[in-house]
Design an enzyme around this catalytic site. Sequence first.
Site, PDB file in Angstrom:
ATOM      1  N   TYR A  53     -29.089 -22.379 -56.022  1.00  0.00           N
ATOM      2  CA  TYR A  53     -30.272 -21.928 -55.288  1.00  0.00           C
ATOM      3  C   TYR A  53     -31.489 -21.858 -56.200  1.00  0.00           C
ATOM      4  CZ  TYR A  53     -26.872 -20.274 -51.790  1.00  0.00           C
ATOM      5  OH  TYR A  53     -25.858 -20.180 -50.876  1.00  0.00           O
ATOM      6  N   SER A 238     -24.817 -18.583 -42.484  1.00  0.00           N
ATOM      7  CA  SER A 238     -25.577 -19.283 -41.437  1.00  0.00           C
ATOM      8  C   SER A 238     -25.176 -18.813 -40.044  1.00  0.00           C
ATOM      9  CB  SER A 238     -25.423 -20.802 -41.550  1.00  0.00           C
ATOM     10  OG  SER A 238     -26.509 -21.462 -40.932  1.00  0.00           O
ATOM     11  N   LEU A 240     -26.989 -17.605 -38.020  1.00  0.00           N
ATOM     12  CA  LEU A 240     -28.079 -17.990 -37.115  1.00  0.00           C
ATOM     13  C   LEU A 240     -28.239 -19.506 -37.055  1.00  0.00           C
ATOM     14  CD1 LEU A 240     -30.787 -15.278 -37.942  1.00  0.00           C
ATOM     15  CD2 LEU A 240     -29.178 -15.347 -36.027  1.00  0.00           C
ATOM     16  N   GLY A 243     -31.290 -20.827 -38.562  1.00  0.00           N
ATOM     17  CA  GLY A 243     -32.469 -20.416 -37.810  1.00  0.00           C
ATOM     18  C   GLY A 243     -32.512 -20.901 -36.381  1.00  0.00           C
ATOM     19  N   LEU A 245     -30.619 -20.313 -33.867  1.00  0.00           N
ATOM     20  CA  LEU A 245     -30.312 -19.291 -32.863  1.00  0.00           C
ATOM     21  C   LEU A 245     -31.418 -18.247 -32.693  1.00  0.00           C
ATOM     22  CD1 LEU A 245     -26.501 -18.961 -33.531  1.00  0.00           C
ATOM     23  CD2 LEU A 245     -27.539 -19.432 -31.298  1.00  0.00           C
ATOM     24  N   THR A 246     -32.471 -18.333 -33.498  1.00  0.00           N
ATOM     25  CA  THR A 246     -33.631 -17.473 -33.243  1.00  0.00           C
ATOM     26  C   THR A 246     -34.459 -17.999 -32.083  1.00  0.00           C
ATOM     27  OG1 THR A 246     -35.138 -18.690 -34.713  1.00  0.00           O
ATOM     28  CG2 THR A 246     -33.772 -16.941 -35.714  1.00  0.00           C
ATOM     29  N   LYS A 248     -36.653 -20.379 -32.487  1.00  0.00           N
ATOM     30  CA  LYS A 248     -37.970 -20.833 -32.957  1.00  0.00           C
ATOM     31  C   LYS A 248     -38.111 -22.343 -33.039  1.00  0.00           C
ATOM     32  CE  LYS A 248     -36.773 -20.131 -37.859  1.00  0.00           C
ATOM     33  NZ  LYS A 248     -37.093 -19.306 -39.056  1.00  0.00           N
TER      34      LYS A 248
END
Length: 350
Positions: A53, A238, A240, A243, A245-246, A248
């Site tokens: 990372y 993960s 979500l 992301g 599942l938000t 957006k």
Amino acid sequence: MKYVPLGRTGLNVSRVCLGTMTWGTQNNQADADEQIEYALANGVNFIDTAEMYSVPPTAESYGKTEVIIGDWISRHPERREEFILATKIAGPGLKYIRGGSNISGKTVIEAVDASLKRLQTDYIDLYQLHWPNRTTPHFAKHFPGTISFSDVERNEQSAQILDILHGLDACIKAGKIRHFGLSDDTTWGISEFLRLSEKHDLPRVASIQNEFSLLHAKDWPYLIEHCVHEDVAYLPWSALAAGALTGKYLGGARPEGSRWTYAQRHGIFRDTPLVDKAVTAYVDVAKKYEMTPAQLALAWCDQVDGVSSTIIGATSLEQLKEDMDAFDLNLSDEALQDIMAVFKLYPVPF
């Protein structure tokens, strides 16, 4: 905050694990400091990172997240014992990390030393193998015919696992790491680590973190059943779906600065027409029960039998607060039925 055992380690971890992979690309030191302080103040005692990372992984971003965490630890050394720190050694394939070589006992020792230096700590609580040397059915490779298991030489893989275990054992005996876990591995991988550790009196695998969400639940039921009965903590990442599942990204939206606006190592494979339909339906369920789509997805993940601690990441403190609040929610039987009605329509949308 609720706490659960981390396998057979004797450690108890919060049901929420603070993920950090955006620190160094989407988040700076001040953002990270803010998130760490909020998480610790609200009962989180589990922080996850990796040598690879920040993401998306590049030669330039390599190690940045560990350096950021190390900066915080250097300013708060007395607080190091407040949390369980997990990091990972990168698997093969990234040329700028040890020439893209396989994980081995030797590279484990080298990588542990490098992570300790970046993290500015004397020990790592949970040291994980980011992905195996062999190709596994993760990152959209879970459909039949995508990869071949028959092409893998079992004895060779077993020998590699044994060598890795010896490297981990050396690090544990030296006090550099306390326990080890897996990531992006399979039921066979878990069982082989267990078999070899028992046969050779080597460290026992404590945990596994795999992708798991309403959009990607392939580990249920077989791998999670295995974890439950072998006391291997199951740590979803993960939850979500990067992301999705938000809500957006619905309709092709790409909010400025969001993860999907960055180039992805494996591509944006979660962006499919079925994902769009599934997320739209989950958003409607969330509205019905007066919670955000992210909270619905995280609360569902948290209540799955066999899930230990869910790894969550956020690019803002507001997102972190929203996500952490999900773990205080109790989904009613009616809500779970509505969620499952959508799940059965779109069980494998990507």
